[in-house]
Write a protein that holds these residues in place. Structure first.
Motif, mmCIF file in Angstrom:
data_model
loop_
_atom_site.group_PDB
_atom_site.id
_atom_site.type_symbol
_atom_site.label_atom_id
_atom_site.label_comp_id
_atom_site.label_asym_id
_atom_site.label_seq_id
_atom_site.Cartn_x
_atom_site.Cartn_y
_atom_site.Cartn_z
ATOM 1 N N GLN A 252 0.834 -1.209 0.000
ATOM 2 C CA GLN A 252 0.000 0.000 0.000
ATOM 3 C C GLN A 252 0.867 1.257 0.000
ATOM 4 O O GLN A 252 0.422 2.327 -0.418
ATOM 5 C CB GLN A 252 -0.910 0.013 1.237
ATOM 6 C CG GLN A 252 -2.035 -1.001 1.182
ATOM 7 C CD GLN A 252 -2.947 -0.833 2.389
ATOM 8 O OE1 GLN A 252 -3.796 0.055 2.422
ATOM 9 N NE2 GLN A 252 -2.748 -1.667 3.391
ATOM 10 N N LEU A 253 2.085 1.130 0.500
ATOM 11 C CA LEU A 253 3.015 2.251 0.483
ATOM 12 C C LEU A 253 3.678 2.352 -0.885
ATOM 13 O O LEU A 253 4.034 1.342 -1.500
ATOM 14 C CB LEU A 253 4.094 2.077 1.559
ATOM 15 C CG LEU A 253 3.642 2.132 3.017
ATOM 16 C CD1 LEU A 253 4.831 1.909 3.939
ATOM 17 C CD2 LEU A 253 2.975 3.461 3.337
ATOM 18 N N LYS A 254 3.845 3.571 -1.356
ATOM 19 C CA LYS A 254 4.502 3.787 -2.643
ATOM 20 C C LYS A 254 5.941 3.260 -2.581
ATOM 21 O O LYS A 254 6.604 3.380 -1.548
ATOM 22 C CB LYS A 254 4.517 5.282 -2.978
ATOM 23 C CG LYS A 254 3.136 5.864 -3.226
ATOM 24 C CD LYS A 254 3.203 7.374 -3.385
ATOM 25 C CE LYS A 254 1.802 7.944 -3.618
ATOM 26 N NZ LYS A 254 1.808 9.425 -3.667
ATOM 27 N N ILE B 18 8.455 5.625 -1.081
ATOM 28 C CA ILE B 18 8.436 5.768 0.381
ATOM 29 C C ILE B 18 9.107 4.573 1.037
ATOM 30 O O ILE B 18 9.864 4.727 2.012
ATOM 31 C CB ILE B 18 6.991 5.963 0.888
ATOM 32 C CG1 ILE B 18 6.502 7.370 0.502
ATOM 33 C CG2 ILE B 18 6.905 5.766 2.400
ATOM 34 C CD1 ILE B 18 5.159 7.760 1.021
ATOM 35 N N ARG B 19 8.883 3.400 0.519
ATOM 36 C CA ARG B 19 9.547 2.206 1.069
ATOM 37 C C ARG B 19 11.072 2.343 0.941
ATOM 38 O O ARG B 19 11.814 2.018 1.862
ATOM 39 C CB ARG B 19 9.055 0.944 0.359
ATOM 40 C CG ARG B 19 7.570 0.684 0.546
ATOM 41 C CD ARG B 19 7.203 -0.785 0.365
ATOM 42 N NE ARG B 19 7.485 -1.283 -0.964
ATOM 43 C CZ ARG B 19 6.624 -1.298 -1.987
ATOM 44 N NH1 ARG B 19 5.387 -0.817 -1.808
ATOM 45 N NH2 ARG B 19 6.951 -1.789 -3.153
ATOM 46 N N LEU C 247 -3.901 4.635 6.360
ATOM 47 C CA LEU C 247 -3.884 4.272 4.938
ATOM 48 C C LEU C 247 -5.284 3.914 4.454
ATOM 49 O O LEU C 247 -5.628 4.117 3.288
ATOM 50 C CB LEU C 247 -2.936 3.087 4.692
ATOM 51 C CG LEU C 247 -1.427 3.382 4.747
ATOM 52 C CD1 LEU C 247 -0.627 2.085 4.622
ATOM 53 C CD2 LEU C 247 -1.016 4.366 3.657
ATOM 54 N N ILE D 266 4.147 8.968 7.461
ATOM 55 C CA ILE D 266 4.258 7.984 6.377
ATOM 56 C C ILE D 266 2.953 7.888 5.578
ATOM 57 O O ILE D 266 2.953 8.053 4.354
ATOM 58 C CB ILE D 266 4.705 6.607 6.922
ATOM 59 C CG1 ILE D 266 6.155 6.707 7.424
ATOM 60 C CG2 ILE D 266 4.565 5.517 5.861
ATOM 61 C CD1 ILE D 266 6.614 5.507 8.233
ATOM 62 N N PRO D 267 1.791 7.645 6.223
ATOM 63 C CA PRO D 267 0.550 7.571 5.432
ATOM 64 C C PRO D 267 0.145 8.911 4.816
ATOM 65 O O PRO D 267 -0.436 8.944 3.729
ATOM 66 C CB PRO D 267 -0.499 7.083 6.437
ATOM 67 C CG PRO D 267 0.076 7.315 7.783
ATOM 68 C CD PRO D 267 1.551 7.265 7.637
ATOM 69 N N ASN E 247 2.262 9.436 1.785
ATOM 70 C CA ASN E 247 1.850 8.411 0.817
ATOM 71 C C ASN E 247 0.566 8.814 0.088
ATOM 72 O O ASN E 247 0.319 8.415 -1.050
ATOM 73 C CB ASN E 247 1.633 7.082 1.549
ATOM 74 C CG ASN E 247 1.469 5.905 0.613
ATOM 75 O OD1 ASN E 247 2.426 5.455 0.003
ATOM 76 N ND2 ASN E 247 0.246 5.410 0.490
ATOM 77 N N ASP E 248 -0.243 9.639 0.761
ATOM 78 C CA ASP E 248 -1.559 10.025 0.242
ATOM 79 C C ASP E 248 -1.507 11.233 -0.691
ATOM 80 O O ASP E 248 -2.494 11.570 -1.334
ATOM 81 C CB ASP E 248 -2.475 10.358 1.434
ATOM 82 C CG ASP E 248 -3.923 9.985 1.166
ATOM 83 O OD1 ASP E 248 -4.167 9.186 0.253
ATOM 84 O OD2 ASP E 248 -4.795 10.513 1.873
#
Length: 452
Positions: A9-11, A14-15, A38, A59-60, A63-64
Motif C-alpha cells: 500500500q506504500l509507494k 516511500i519504502r 492508509l 508515512i501515510p 503516501n496520500d
C-alpha cells in the motif's frame, strides 16, 4: 506479522526512503496506526514522545499526496513553533529520502508573516505544517484554502488543549471537506479533549500504546527536599559543585525562567534562556550558541522539552514540578541519550511528596539525596511514604479489646459490628471535643465582653 514498512500500500519511493533513513522495523504505534490511516479511518492515538508516533502519521500522509496536483492536501498542526519546526524537519527528511516531489510549508506564529505569505504565493504547498493560531489567521483571510484537504493531523493534542488552541482547531475542522480523515495524537486524553474529538469523530479507531514512562537506565534520577533553604541558592550550589558539561534547568513559567536566568547570571554563571516569549531570531541564535559550546547552563520552559533537541545535556534540573506530570518524563529524557550517562535532579518541598508518589506510580524511580560537603549523598527521608505513620484516633481500653478481636475469625457480620462500634466511638469523642471547643470559645468571648 507483516512489516508495514514493506506493505505494498506504500509507494515504492516511500519504502525506499524508509530504508535510507534506517527505518527497518516499525514501532508498536507505527504498526497499529499506519494501516488505519492508509485506510482513511479517523483515529485517536494515545502515545508519548519517543514511541515513534511522528512517523506513524507522516508515512501515510505523504503516501496520500498526489504530487502532480498543486493544492493543499494535508494539514498537520503542532501547538508551538518549536514542535512545528521539529515536525517540518522530520517531514522534509522523509520526503527527500523518498525523492518525492512534494511541497511542504511551515506556517508558525512568532515568525515573519509577510515572508510566509510570499512563499505561499510563489508555490502552493501540498502539505502544511502549522501552529493553530497562524493556520486560523491564513484560512480566515482566505490566504490558504481547505477545499481539497484529505488529512488533518492534530499532534500533541493535550498540549494544544493546555495552550488554549482548541477553538482554532474547531474553526479549521468546520471548514474541511466532510470526507477528510481526522487523527489526533496525544500523550494523555483529558475529558475536555475527548469531548472535543467526539464532536467530529463519531467512532474513531482508539489506539492506546502502553505508556513507556520509564527513565533510561543510563540516567541517575535524584530527588532533593530543599526544606527551608532557598530554592535558588540550592540550585546554584548544585550547578557549581559538579561542573556539568551542559545543564538544562526547567521552570514552569516564562517569568520564572527570566528571574532564574537573571539570578544565575548575577552569581557569575553564563546562562542562556529559552521560552515562548523570545523572538524566533533570538531563539535560533541562542540554540546555535548552545550547540557551539558558548553556554554551560540553559534555563527553559517545557516547550524546550517538547520541541527542541539539544545534544550533550549531562544534567537536567527540575527546578519546580510541572502541573502536567507527563512533562517530567520529557524533561528528564533530554539527558542520558544514545546510551550516554545522564543525571537528573528534582527539587521539591515536603508538601509536594504526593506528586512524587504519582510520578513513582507512573514508573519513575527516584533516589533521595542531599548535598553534603559539596557532594550528593543518599539519605533516608524522614517522611518517606513507606515510613510515614499517621496519627490514629486514641481508643479507650474496651474499644482496643474489640480491635484485637478482629484479628480472629468470627461469624459473618462480626467485623462489621466492630467497625461500626469504633466509628460510633470516634463520632462520640468528636462530639465531646466540639462541645469543649464551643464552651472554650464562649468563655473567651465572655471574657472579652467583661474587659470592655
Amino acid at each position: 506479522m507483516n512489516n508495514i514498512f514493506k506493505d505494498e500500500q506504500l509507494k515504492p519511493a516511500i519504502r525506499t526512503g524508509l530504508t535510507k533513513i534506517d527505518f527497518t522495523e516499525p514501532t508498536k504505534v507505527q504498526e497499529k496506526v499506519i494501516p488505519i490511516l492508509l485506510a482513511h479511518k479517523n483515529a485517536v492515538v494515545q502515545a508519548v514522545t519517543g514511541s515513534g508516533k511522528t512517523h506513524s502519521f507522516l508515512i501515510p500522509v505523504l503516501n496520500d499526496i498526489a504530487s502532480e496536483t498543486h493544492y493543499t492536501q494535508a494539514i498537520l498542526t503542532a501547538p508551538s513553533r518549536e514542535l512545528a519546526e521539529q515536525l517540518y524537519q522530520v517531514a522534509r527528511q522523509l520526503r527527500d529520502a523518498a525523492n518525492l516531489q512534494i511541497s511542504i510549508a511551515n506556517l508558525v506564529g512568532g515568525s515573519d508573516r509577510e515572508r510566509q505569505l510570499k512563499k505561499l504565493n510563489n508555490q502552493k504547498p501540498q502539505v502544511v505544517i502549522a501552529t493553530p493560531g497562524r493556520l486560523h489567521d491564513f484560512v480566515e483571510k482566505k490566504i490558504l484554502y481547505l477545499d481539497y484537504v484529505k488529512d488533518l493531523i492534530i499532534d500533541e493534542a493535550d498540549m494544544t488543549l493546555d495552550m488554549g488552541f482548541l477553538s482554532d482547531i474547531d474553526f479549521i475542522i468546520q471548514r474541511l471537506p466532510k470526507n477528510t480523515t481526522l487523527a489526533a495524537f496525544s500523550a494523555t486524553i483529558p475529558v475536555k479533549l475527548s469531548n472535543f474529538l467526539r464532536k467530529y469523530m463519531a467512532k474513531p479507531e482508539q489506539i492506546v500504546i502502553d505508556n513507556p514512562l520509564v527513565i533510561s537506565p543510563t540516567v541517575k534520577n535524584d530527588l532533593i527536599d530543599i526544606g527551608s533553604k532557598s530554592r535558588k541558592r540550592l540550585l546554584y550550589q548544585l550547578l557549581t559543585m559538579g561542573q556539568p558539561y551542559l545543564a538544562l534547568i526547567f521552570a514552569n513559567t516564562k517569568q520564572n525562567v527570566d528571574e532564574l536566568t537573571q539570578y544565575l547570571q548575577e552569581e557569575g554563571l553564563k546562562v542562556a534562556k529559552i521560552h515562548g516569549g523570545i523572538t524566533e531570531r533570538e531563539r535560533k541564535r541562542t540554540l546555535r550558541e548552545v550547540e557551539n559550546g558558548q553556554y554551560q547552563y540553559v534555563v527553559a520552559t517545557d516547550l524546550a522539552a517538547r520541541g527542541l533537541d539539544i545534544d550533550g545535556v549531562s544534567l537536567v534540573v527540575n527546578y519546580e514540578i510541572p502541573r502536567n506530570l507527563e512533562f517530567v518524563v520529557h524533561r528528564i529524557g533530554r539527558t542520558g541519550r544514545n546510551k550516554m550517562t545522564g543525571h537528573a535532579v528534582t527539587l521539591i518541598r515536603e508538601e509536594e511528596m504526593t506528586r512524587i508518589t504519582s510520578l513513582e506510580q507512573m514508573g519513575i524511580h527516584f533516589d533521595f539525596v542531599e548535598i553534603k560537603n559539596g557532594e550528593l549523598v543518599l539519605r533516608k527521608h524522614y517522611h518517606r511514604r513507606d515510613t510515614v505513620k499517621f496519627s490514629s484516633h486514641t481508643l479507650d481500653p474496651n474499644m482496643k479489646g474489640f480491635v484485637k478481636k478482629t484479628k480472629k475469625k468470627r461469624k459473618p457480620g462480626y467485623k462489621k459490628k466492630i467497625k461500626r462500634a469504633i466509628q460510633q466511638d470516634k463520632a462520640q469523642k468528636n462530639k465531646i471535643e466540639q462541645r469543649h471547643k464551643m464552651r472554650k470559645e464562649k468563655a473567651q468571648r465572655k471574657k472579652r465582653r467583661d474587659r470592655k
